[in-house]
Design an enzyme around this catalytic site. Sequence first.
Site, PDB file in Angstrom:
ATOM      1  N   GLY A  48       0.620  -1.332  -0.028  1.00 24.11           N
ATOM      2  CA  GLY A  48       0.000  -0.006   0.093  1.00 24.11           C
ATOM      3  C   GLY A  48       0.830   1.202   0.103  1.00 24.11           C
ATOM      4  O   GLY A  48       0.374   2.198   0.081  1.00 24.11           O
ATOM      5  N   TRP A  50       2.329   2.890  -2.562  1.00 23.53           N
ATOM      6  CA  TRP A  50       1.831   3.757  -3.593  1.00 23.53           C
ATOM      7  C   TRP A  50       0.449   4.358  -3.463  1.00 23.53           C
ATOM      8  O   TRP A  50       0.138   5.186  -3.906  1.00 23.53           O
ATOM      9  CB  TRP A  50       2.026   2.936  -5.047  1.00 23.53           C
ATOM     10  CG  TRP A  50       3.441   2.930  -5.531  1.00 23.53           C
ATOM     11  CD1 TRP A  50       4.659   2.928  -4.839  1.00 23.53           C
ATOM     12  CD2 TRP A  50       3.695   2.812  -6.870  1.00 23.53           C
ATOM     13  NE1 TRP A  50       5.576   2.951  -5.594  1.00 23.53           N
ATOM     14  CE2 TRP A  50       5.135   2.831  -6.944  1.00 23.53           C
ATOM     15  CE3 TRP A  50       3.009   2.994  -7.876  1.00 23.53           C
ATOM     16  CZ2 TRP A  50       6.171   3.184  -8.002  1.00 23.53           C
ATOM     17  CZ3 TRP A  50       3.902   3.004  -9.187  1.00 23.53           C
ATOM     18  CH2 TRP A  50       5.075   2.999  -9.304  1.00 23.53           C
ATOM     19  N   ASP A  68      -4.742  -5.905  -5.895  1.00 29.56           N
ATOM     20  CA  ASP A  68      -3.469  -6.926  -5.933  1.00 29.56           C
ATOM     21  C   ASP A  68      -4.378  -8.197  -5.511  1.00 29.56           C
ATOM     22  O   ASP A  68      -5.452  -8.486  -4.936  1.00 29.56           O
ATOM     23  CB  ASP A  68      -2.847  -6.571  -4.743  1.00 29.56           C
ATOM     24  CG  ASP A  68      -1.467  -6.994  -4.728  1.00 29.56           C
ATOM     25  OD1 ASP A  68      -0.341  -6.351  -5.087  1.00 29.56           O
ATOM     26  OD2 ASP A  68      -1.134  -8.457  -4.487  1.00 29.56           O
ATOM     27  N   ASP A  90      -7.509 -10.538  -9.639  1.00 29.66           N
ATOM     28  CA  ASP A  90      -6.372 -10.752 -10.677  1.00 29.66           C
ATOM     29  C   ASP A  90      -6.796  -9.716 -11.863  1.00 29.66           C
ATOM     30  O   ASP A  90      -7.814 -10.137 -12.635  1.00 29.66           O
ATOM     31  CB  ASP A  90      -6.266 -12.286 -11.123  1.00 29.66           C
ATOM     32  CG  ASP A  90      -5.391 -12.556 -12.377  1.00 29.66           C
ATOM     33  OD1 ASP A  90      -4.774 -11.385 -12.751  1.00 29.66           O
ATOM     34  OD2 ASP A  90      -5.026 -13.580 -12.405  1.00 29.66           O
ATOM     35  N   ASP A 114       3.574  -0.946  -9.863  1.00 23.60           N
ATOM     36  CA  ASP A 114       4.954  -1.142  -9.394  1.00 23.60           C
ATOM     37  C   ASP A 114       5.132  -2.662  -9.231  1.00 23.60           C
ATOM     38  O   ASP A 114       5.825  -3.434  -8.386  1.00 23.60           O
ATOM     39  CB  ASP A 114       5.169  -0.572  -7.892  1.00 23.60           C
ATOM     40  CG  ASP A 114       6.696  -0.585  -7.650  1.00 23.60           C
ATOM     41  OD1 ASP A 114       7.266  -0.478  -8.550  1.00 23.60           O
ATOM     42  OD2 ASP A 114       6.865  -0.727  -6.298  1.00 23.60           O
ATOM     43  N   LYS A 154       6.694  -0.294 -14.040  1.00 23.60           N
ATOM     44  CA  LYS A 154       8.038  -0.958 -13.944  1.00 23.60           C
ATOM     45  C   LYS A 154       8.461  -1.955 -14.662  1.00 23.60           C
ATOM     46  O   LYS A 154       7.513  -2.990 -14.814  1.00 23.60           O
ATOM     47  CB  LYS A 154       8.188  -1.185 -12.188  1.00 23.60           C
ATOM     48  CG  LYS A 154       9.750  -1.574 -11.906  1.00 23.60           C
ATOM     49  CD  LYS A 154       9.875  -1.817 -10.448  1.00 23.60           C
ATOM     50  CE  LYS A 154       8.786  -2.899  -9.701  1.00 23.60           C
ATOM     51  NZ  LYS A 154       9.404  -2.888  -8.545  1.00 23.60           N
TER      52      LYS A 154
END
Length: 261
Positions: A48, A50, A68, A90, A114, A154
């Site tokens: 958590g 971000w 998540d 998902d 991320d 990322k």
Amino acid sequence: MTRKDHYYNKAKQEGYRSRAAYKLKQLDDLENVISGSDTVVDLGAAPGGWLEVAAERVGPQGQVVGVDLQRIKDLEVGGGTDRVETIRGDMTEQRTRDRVTDAAGGAVDVVISDMAPNMSGEYSLDQARSLHLARQAFETALDLLDSGGNFVAKVFEGPDVDAFRADLEDEFQYVRATAPDASRESSSELYLVAKGRLTTALRPGDELEVEIVDVGSEGDGIASIDGYRLFVSGAEAGETVAVRVGDVKPNFGFAERIDRD
């Protein structure tokens, strides 16, 4: 003191859930990805860090949705959790995407990711998996983002990153690759920041015939292609002209006439 120790300790002192919070802070300070009152979707949001930064940046009029596979503990942001919603699911599944769309109330302004793979210790495999996750985030962003929206993902440096960046450049007005200072010194992670989601099918270099339906305040003719405004210099209302598209913005673009010398 290493950077790892610095940002780990800084997160503990300032109450963030992870040192990763400073990566998003630095990325946003550099590129102004998130604005006040934005709706932001955070992919791979656990634990958590971000989410906390995104909630600070959007302010009381904004909204943040975190997704998540792991459960994300409720966040206390500004005395409550009313503008932060978490979803366990998902994002490769349509039902999860539908839940995110419902939670966001429609199109969103920013998608951030991320996500990183479970590390195998074999760099080539981990790099390929990181790129796969980034591409999944990219596909999700294309589904969710409103015109002009922003995206951050990322990846690990390596093969096919340039090809991925080229794909981003096809869909966004501006793309930059950067590594924030908060990344560990030994890390090969790279963040791709894409701004200005282009929802029109037009791209620079396209040639087409358009009808000029109006004239703008600067004297340029205006064509409308599925609601997208295209400004054409030297054209008058009522004309049908052949043009070549030049610059493309999220909500409007520019073209030059090619039907005359």
